[in-house]
Structures are given as C-alpha cells and as structure tokens.
Design a protein around this motif. Structure first.
Motif: not given
Ligand code: NDP
Length: 258
Positions: A139, A141, A144, A149-150, A153, A163-165
């Motif tokens: 996933c 996003v 951030r 965003g945060k 995630a 998860v990668t932000i």
C-alpha cells in the motif's frame, strides 16, 4: 437514525466556518445538506474573517458545554492569523467528529478509537465495500498530512497492509508508486500521478480535490491514463468526497451515543 430518536437521542452537529473561503463554503453547505438528508440537527456558526483567537476559542468552549450538540467541526483552513492547532486542541475529544484532537489521534495509533478521521475512514469503507482485502498488499500513500496521509497509512496498517508513505522529499515517487497494489493519492497537486506510475491491476484511490484555473475539479491522479492500468479507480468528483461526508455523519451519530 429512527431507532436513536425513539430512544431520545437526537444527534446535533455544530459546524464552524471562519471567513469567506469559497471551497470551505461549499464543503460546509454539503455537510449541512447531508445532515438534513438523514435527520441530524446541524447548527452553522459562520464567523467573519477578522474573528480573534479568543472569540473562536470562546465559541468552542460554549459548544463543548452545549448538551444538544454532540459533534463540533471547525472547517479548515482557518484564516492565517488563527492558530488551528489551538482550536483543534480546544474541542472536546468526545465531540471531535473530525478525529483531529491529539487524544483521538493517539487512540487511532493504538487501534482503540471512538472516531476515525473522515477521509481516511471513507477510503477504507470504499476499499471494504469493493471487496478488496489489503492484507499483505503493498500500500503506498502519497502525502503525509495529519488529516489525510498519516492516518490513512495507519488505517491501512491496521488492516495488515505493507505501507509506504511518500512525500515531497521522496527520491523516486514513480518507483514507489509502481510497487503499489493499493495506491492512495492525497497530495494536492493536480494529476501528479499518471498512468505510467501505476502497476497493472492496482487499486487507485484519489483523495485530491484541485480546482484548476478553468474551474474544473481534478484529482491528484490523471484519471484517463490511470484507468487504463488500474483494476479499480475512484473518480474526482464523486469518489472519496461523498464518502468523507458519509463518515462525518457516522461519527456524529457515534458521538451522540458516547
Ligand atoms: P497537505 O497540503 O496538507 O499535504 C500534502 C502532502 O503531499 C504533503 O505531505 C506533501 O509533502 C505531499 N506532496 C506535495 N507535493 C508532492 C510531490 N510533488 N510529491 C510527493 N508528495 C508531495 O494536503 P492534504 O493532505 O490536506 O490534502 C491533500 C489533497 O486531498 C488536497 O487536494 C485536498 O484538497 C484533498 N482533500 C480531499 C478531501 C476529500 O474529502 N476528498 C478531504 C481532505 C483533503 P510534505 O509533507 O513533504 O510537504
């Protein structure tokens, strides 16, 4: 809603708007219409742009004490001279239907919460209702912010996504996006994510709402090229936006039962 009212609970939402921002006015109007449609009582507090911090905090304090108000929402952004963080912190966590108060943010982090922030919750609902299981999936996003965003995630993580932000300092955005089985764009840059950045068969969720100079509303994803590669994709308008409002209604009903 009928059952709630029969048991004497009549959910009430207070919406504060400061100033004349046209987009904010549309959002507030849509929220009010949604309340009317499902029978939530809404009160709008439209304050002039020159409202002082003290006046705004005094209104929040009054609404915190008002027994027939269960949810308080202060439409962001506020005019520059006002301190958004102080206003968010002043709203009682039990009436914080946006789930922006640090107490609610902390509860979401732990996974034991009363409210979820409306936009990420709406995205999760879309994913669930589409029969998509994020468990074990990549996933990504993009964005951030504290409001999208945060928490987005975090909710994907709770559902066992990997998860990668990404953000403005991400070195290779295309490489990160191409890994995504589930891609959520919450950037605020019109059509930043193009078809060549999307993995074949990915689920693409576009949170962005960007008004172009020609008045068109577009997302953060270039829909036409992205839809050629995505297995599922949300449109703008008509995708995440209405879900955000639906989640606000859900949170207000929940607040009335706390
Ligand atoms: P913010 O401006 O607060 O955050 C934007 C994020 O995108 C930041 O983290 C920023 O990185 C990152 N970013 C900016 N440019 C790039 C880039 N070129 N590459 C990668 N990352 C980038 O926006 P919001 O989170 O509040 O909103 C995002 C979008 O979602 C907006 O279009 C907004 O209108 C929309 N929105 C829609 C809602 C709905 O109901 N559909 C509700 C809320 C928002 P950095 O942190 O490094 O600056």
């Amino acid at each position: 809603m009928e059952k709630l009212k029969e048991s004497g609970i009549n959910p009430g939402l207070a919406v504060i708007i400061v100033g004349e921002d046209p987009a904010s006015k549309i959002y507030v109007r849509n929220k009010k219409l949604a309340c009317e449609a499902i029978g939530i009582r809404s009160e709008e507090y439209a304050l002039p742009a020159e409202t002082t911090q003290e006046e705004l905090l005094a209104l929040v304090e009054t609404l915190n004490k008002k027994e027939d108000i269960h949810g308080i929402l202060c439409q962001l952004p506020l005019p520059k001279h006002l301190d958004e963080e102080a206003v968010i912190n002043a709203i009682s966590p039990k009436k914080d239907v946006d789930a922006f108060h640090p107490v609610n943010v902390g509860k979401i982090m732990i996974g034991n919460f009363d409210f979820l922030p409306c936009t990420p919750a709406g995205v999760m609902e879309l994913i669930k209702e589409s029969g998509i299981d994020v468990k074990g999936k990549e996933c990504v996003v993009v964005g951030r912010s504290n409001i999208v965003g945060k928490p987005m995630a975090m909710l994907l993580l709770h559902q066992h996504g990997t998860v990668t932000i990404c953000h403005s300092k991400t070195r290779d955005l295309k490489e990160a996006c191409l890994r995504a089985d589930v891609l959520v764009a919450a950037v605020g840059v019109p059509e930043l994510i193009t078809g060549d950045m999307i993995k074949e068969g990915a689920v693409v969720i576009d949170v962005g709402m960007n008004r172009l100079p020609d008045k068109r509303l577009v997302g953060d994803v270039h829909f036409e090229s992205a839809k050629e590669r995505a297995a599922a994709i949300t449109p703008v308008p008509g995708g995440v936006g209405p879900m955000t409002i639906a989640m606000l209604m859900k949170n207000t009903v929940k607040a009335a039962t706390l």
